[in-house]
Design a protein around this motif. Structure first.
Motif, PDB file in Angstrom:
ATOM      1  N   LEU A  68     -14.830  -8.442 -12.648  1.00 40.87           N
ATOM      2  CA  LEU A  68     -14.024  -7.409 -11.845  1.00 40.87           C
ATOM      3  C   LEU A  68     -14.118  -6.156 -12.376  1.00 40.87           C
ATOM      4  O   LEU A  68     -13.842  -5.235 -11.986  1.00 40.87           O
ATOM      5  N   VAL A  99      -0.216  -6.376  -6.725  1.00 39.58           N
ATOM      6  CA  VAL A  99      -0.265  -6.193  -5.616  1.00 39.58           C
ATOM      7  C   VAL A  99       1.063  -5.731  -4.972  1.00 39.58           C
ATOM      8  O   VAL A  99       2.068  -5.758  -5.777  1.00 39.58           O
ATOM      9  N   PHE A 103       3.600  -6.222   1.629  1.00 42.86           N
ATOM     10  CA  PHE A 103       2.373  -6.251   2.563  1.00 42.86           C
ATOM     11  C   PHE A 103       2.917  -7.226   3.974  1.00 42.86           C
ATOM     12  O   PHE A 103       3.773  -8.281   3.476  1.00 42.86           O
ATOM     13  N   PRO A 104       2.692  -7.078   5.012  1.00 41.42           N
ATOM     14  CA  PRO A 104       3.340  -7.855   6.070  1.00 41.42           C
ATOM     15  C   PRO A 104       2.431  -9.357   6.113  1.00 41.42           C
ATOM     16  O   PRO A 104       1.428  -9.181   6.716  1.00 41.42           O
TER      17      PRO A 104
ATOM     18  N   LEU B  36      -1.650   0.578   4.645  1.00 38.29           N
ATOM     19  CA  LEU B  36      -1.302  -0.699   3.912  1.00 38.29           C
ATOM     20  C   LEU B  36      -1.940  -0.334   2.690  1.00 38.29           C
ATOM     21  O   LEU B  36      -1.565  -1.010   1.549  1.00 38.29           O
ATOM     22  N   LYS B  38      -2.213   2.466   1.203  1.00 40.36           N
ATOM     23  CA  LYS B  38      -1.659   3.560   0.720  1.00 40.36           C
ATOM     24  C   LYS B  38      -2.689   4.816   0.893  1.00 40.36           C
ATOM     25  O   LYS B  38      -2.794   5.703  -0.194  1.00 40.36           O
ATOM     26  N   LYS B 166      -7.979  -7.665   5.549  1.00 39.17           N
ATOM     27  CA  LYS B 166      -6.694  -8.115   5.210  1.00 39.17           C
ATOM     28  C   LYS B 166      -6.631  -8.186   3.484  1.00 39.17           C
ATOM     29  O   LYS B 166      -5.736  -7.668   2.890  1.00 39.17           O
ATOM     30  N   LEU B 167      -7.469  -8.876   2.942  1.00 40.61           N
ATOM     31  CA  LEU B 167      -7.536  -9.336   1.692  1.00 40.61           C
ATOM     32  C   LEU B 167      -7.703  -8.152   0.781  1.00 40.61           C
ATOM     33  O   LEU B 167      -7.009  -7.988  -0.241  1.00 40.61           O
ATOM     34  N   SER B 169      -6.825  -4.959   1.838  1.00 39.83           N
ATOM     35  CA  SER B 169      -5.799  -4.247   1.703  1.00 39.83           C
ATOM     36  C   SER B 169      -4.470  -4.628   0.705  1.00 39.83           C
ATOM     37  O   SER B 169      -3.767  -4.108   0.319  1.00 39.83           O
ATOM     38  N   PHE B 170      -4.527  -6.130   0.550  1.00 36.20           N
ATOM     39  CA  PHE B 170      -3.259  -6.850  -0.137  1.00 36.20           C
ATOM     40  C   PHE B 170      -3.758  -7.110  -1.566  1.00 36.20           C
ATOM     41  O   PHE B 170      -2.854  -6.645  -2.433  1.00 36.20           O
ATOM     42  N   ASP B 171      -5.117  -7.330  -2.178  1.00 34.95           N
ATOM     43  CA  ASP B 171      -5.321  -7.693  -3.238  1.00 34.95           C
ATOM     44  C   ASP B 171      -6.831  -7.481  -3.612  1.00 34.95           C
ATOM     45  O   ASP B 171      -7.597  -8.511  -3.706  1.00 34.95           O
ATOM     46  N   GLY B 173      -8.370  -7.167  -5.998  1.00 36.57           N
ATOM     47  CA  GLY B 173      -9.092  -7.637  -7.318  1.00 36.57           C
ATOM     48  C   GLY B 173      -9.407  -9.086  -6.938  1.00 36.57           C
ATOM     49  O   GLY B 173     -10.327  -9.646  -7.405  1.00 36.57           O
ATOM     50  N   ARG B 221       4.998  -1.379  11.614  1.00 34.36           N
ATOM     51  CA  ARG B 221       5.642  -2.133  10.458  1.00 34.36           C
ATOM     52  C   ARG B 221       6.875  -2.318  10.627  1.00 34.36           C
ATOM     53  O   ARG B 221       7.455  -3.309  10.309  1.00 34.36           O
ATOM     54  N   LEU B 227       0.624  -9.250   9.737  1.00 35.71           N
ATOM     55  CA  LEU B 227      -0.705  -8.203   9.952  1.00 35.71           C
ATOM     56  C   LEU B 227      -1.093  -7.955  11.101  1.00 35.71           C
ATOM     57  O   LEU B 227      -1.195  -7.092  11.720  1.00 35.71           O
ATOM     58  N   MET B 230       0.835  -6.436  13.411  1.00 34.23           N
ATOM     59  CA  MET B 230       0.999  -5.024  13.302  1.00 34.23           C
ATOM     60  C   MET B 230       0.056  -4.305  13.786  1.00 34.23           C
ATOM     61  O   MET B 230       0.049  -3.163  14.197  1.00 34.23           O
TER      62      MET B 230
END
Lengths: 270, 313
Positions: A68, A99, A103-104, B36, B38, B166-167, B169-171, B173, B221, B227, B230
């Motif tokens: 990473l 995180v 998140f939706p 999402l 930011k 989606k992934l 935007s969420f996480d 890492g 939202r 998601l 949305m």
């Protein structure tokens, strides 16, 4: 093809390659290395605790091993090959704070993300993935919360969702970054049960851990880290007061009173 | 009312209507992801950065076409994002300050170039200043075709790569851990944002086009915790804003399309923030009142019980 593969292995080594072998790993964010020349090789099927003071590079070690963050030297082999070729064998539980939980999405959906690596580039998760995700959620005691919006879960429940997602990855080697940090008793118990279950299945789990009091109960092996590798080996041999003092510098005075850590050389004379 | 119907029958008007609706749709969709992540203000930076790009593209070629402007604005946007990245990496400045610096300097340069063009001998420079606040009426058939292509490409990419977007935007890492080329995918999202911005500049203008990226997404939202829903809602809100903006500005003389479109989006935001289920202000207040009442009733019962017990004693 097969010839080069055979040649690349050291002659006469018939033993299976280690789940994780790290050789001279060095990482620097700025000028000063946060990890320097770290070398170790872990045994398959063990629970390994990575212990060290704040800023010792515990999370960095994990992230560098996962690719990473870039390293400036050394190599990481997962089952004898670079991690890039072995991603499907690796599961990862990041720190919960990494995180935005507003998140939706719901718990089940987050767990299904663990299956993305097994799906093709354009395939959507289907009924099979949903079934796997539900099973993983119930393994961490969260089956009733599958449809719950993730912001409405407690910190411990969020941690368990992350664990379930790692389970869904169906990996052989797991990295967990402080899974016990700030969780309630129920979650702590769920995590321990899960770790034992993973061990029973022959999986290898590397856990960044903060609570020295529980190290002896949880882990087979311990890796003491403070920028450089301080010690690595079976818990009863490595987790000694002397080695901990060396790892934590002088900041471990409280250990003398609070916890019963077997001193390396005091024997049973007390 | 008859006025509106006659407008809709006008083929030129149909083009403009279609263009603005498609624009709102694509901005709403890609805007959801940037919100999402930011990165909402990144759209504003890209829009302002696009102005000098468009001016230079026009100065070099002397042609007014969305396709060429797209290239110019895209390159300018790329330089702007690199600039922001460079500043945040090599100084102690945070992203908001870096964006402020880049946004305003690019916009300043754009205005200077625009003035140079106004006083130059290009012959067809009239209308270029409309890029500041937008003028949907200046759209012609070929512009709308370009917009449709942009919209279709953008929607297809967002549909095909929904899982990845989606992934990330969420996480991000975790996505990197799975082996997704996160940096490349982030660049792709940025590129889609540039495309949406540039396509929107003609209609809404440099100054306001970012609103179409942010407002529909934020409004959506409030209505859902899912998601996919949305993103769809955000697209619908954006499209509706574009449609309302065009109809309104065409029926009331001298009203600019861009600002009216943005105000329409803002109105939807106002409704969302008030009446959104769960998250909306009204829903929250009702929930609190209900909880209060329940608590009061419970306390009354327990007081009642206690007095009964005391009486029995």
């Amino acid at each position: 093809m097969s010839l080069t593969k055979a040649l690349s292995k050291p002659a006469g080594s018939t033993a299976a390659p280690s789940p994780l072998s790290v050789n001279g790993l060095t990482v620097a964010y700025q000028k000063k290395p946060v990890l320097r020349g770290v070398t170790f090789e872990i045994n398959e099927g063990e629970l390994i605790g990575v212990i060290g003071p704040n800023g010792a590079g515990k999370s960095t070690l994990m992230k560098a091993a996962l690719g990473l963050i870039p390293s400036i030297g050394g190599e990481v082999l997962v089952y004898g090959k670079p991690y890039k070729e072995q991603r499907k064998l690796i599961g990862y539980v990041p720190q919960r704070e990494s995180v935005d939980w507003d998140f939706p999405t719901n718990a089940l959906d987050v767990v299904m993300m663990g299956r993305y690596g097994h799906l093709g580039w354009f395939r959507r998760p289907g009924a099979k993935e949903k079934a796997i995700a539900l099973e993983c959620l119930s393994k961490v005691g969260m089956a009733d919360f599958a449809d719950r919006q993730i912001s409405q879960l407690s910190g411990g429940q969020q941690q368990r969702v992350f664990l379930a997602r790692a389970l869904a990855q169906d990996a052989k080697l797991y990295f967990m970054d402080e899974p016990f940090a700030g969780v309630d008793a129920a979650t702590e118990k769920a995590i321990i049960t899960l770790l034992q279950e993973l061990k029973r299945q022959g999986k290898t789990v590397v856990v960044v851990h903060h609570d020295l009091a529980t190290v002896q109960d949880y882990f087979d092996s311990v890796l003491l880290l403070n920028v450089e590798l301080q010690a690595y080996g079976p818990t009863e041999q490595v987790f000694t007061q002397e080695r901990l003092q060396q790892t934590y510098g002088g900041r471990l005075a409280f250990l003398d009173r609070s916890f019963q850590v077997p001193a390396a050389d005091s024997g049973k004379g007390v | 009312m008859a006025n509106i119907w006659s407008m809709i029958a006008d083929p030129n008007m149909q083009w403009i209507f279609l263009g603005c609706t498609l624009l709102g749709l694509s901005s709403g969709v890609i805007g959801s992801f940037s919100y999402l992540r930011k990165q909402s203000l990144m759209g504003d930076t890209l829009a302002h950065a696009a102005l000098p790009g468009i001016c230079i593209a026009f100065m070099l070629t002397g042609i007014k076409s969305i396709g060429l402007f797209l290239i110019g604005a895209g390159l300018a946007g790329l330089i702007a994002t690199f600039g922001i990245g460079y500043i945040t990496r090599h100084t102690k400045l945070k992203q908001d300050a870096a964006m402020g610096i880049v946004l305003s300097s690019f916009f300043g340069l754009g205005i200077v170039l625009l003035t140079v063009i106004q006083h130059g001998n290009y012959g067809n420079q009239a209308g270029l200043d409309k890029f500041l606040f937008g003028q949907a009426a200046s759209m012609i058939g070929s512009d709308v075709i370009t917009m449709s292509i942009v919209c279709i490409v953008l929607l297809s990419i967002c549909t095909l790569l929904f899982k990845q977007f989606k992934l990330i935007s969420f996480d991000p890492g975790f996505a990197r851990g799975l082996g997704y080329p996160v940096a490349a995918l982030e660049q792709l999202m940025m590129l889609l944002m540039v495309v949406a911005v540039v396509a929107g500049i003609q209609a809404v203008g440099v100054v306001l086009v970012a609103a179409l990226l942010i407002t529909p997404a934020v409004s959506a939202r409030y209505w859902t915790n899912k998601l996919s829903l949305m993103v769809i809602l955000s697209g619908i809100f954006g499209a509706a804003s574009g449609a309302v903006g065009t109809l309104f500005s065409a029926s009331v003389s001298n009203l600019p399309t861009g600002p009216v479109t943005v105000l329409a989006a803002t109105l939807m935001f106002g409704i969302s923030i008030l009446f959104g289920p769960q998250r909306g202000i009204v829903a929250k207040r009702l929930m609190r009142q209900r909880a209060k009442r329940r608590f009061a009733v419970q306390r009354e019962i327990s007081i009642h019980d206690n007095t009964k017990k005391e009486a029995a004693l």
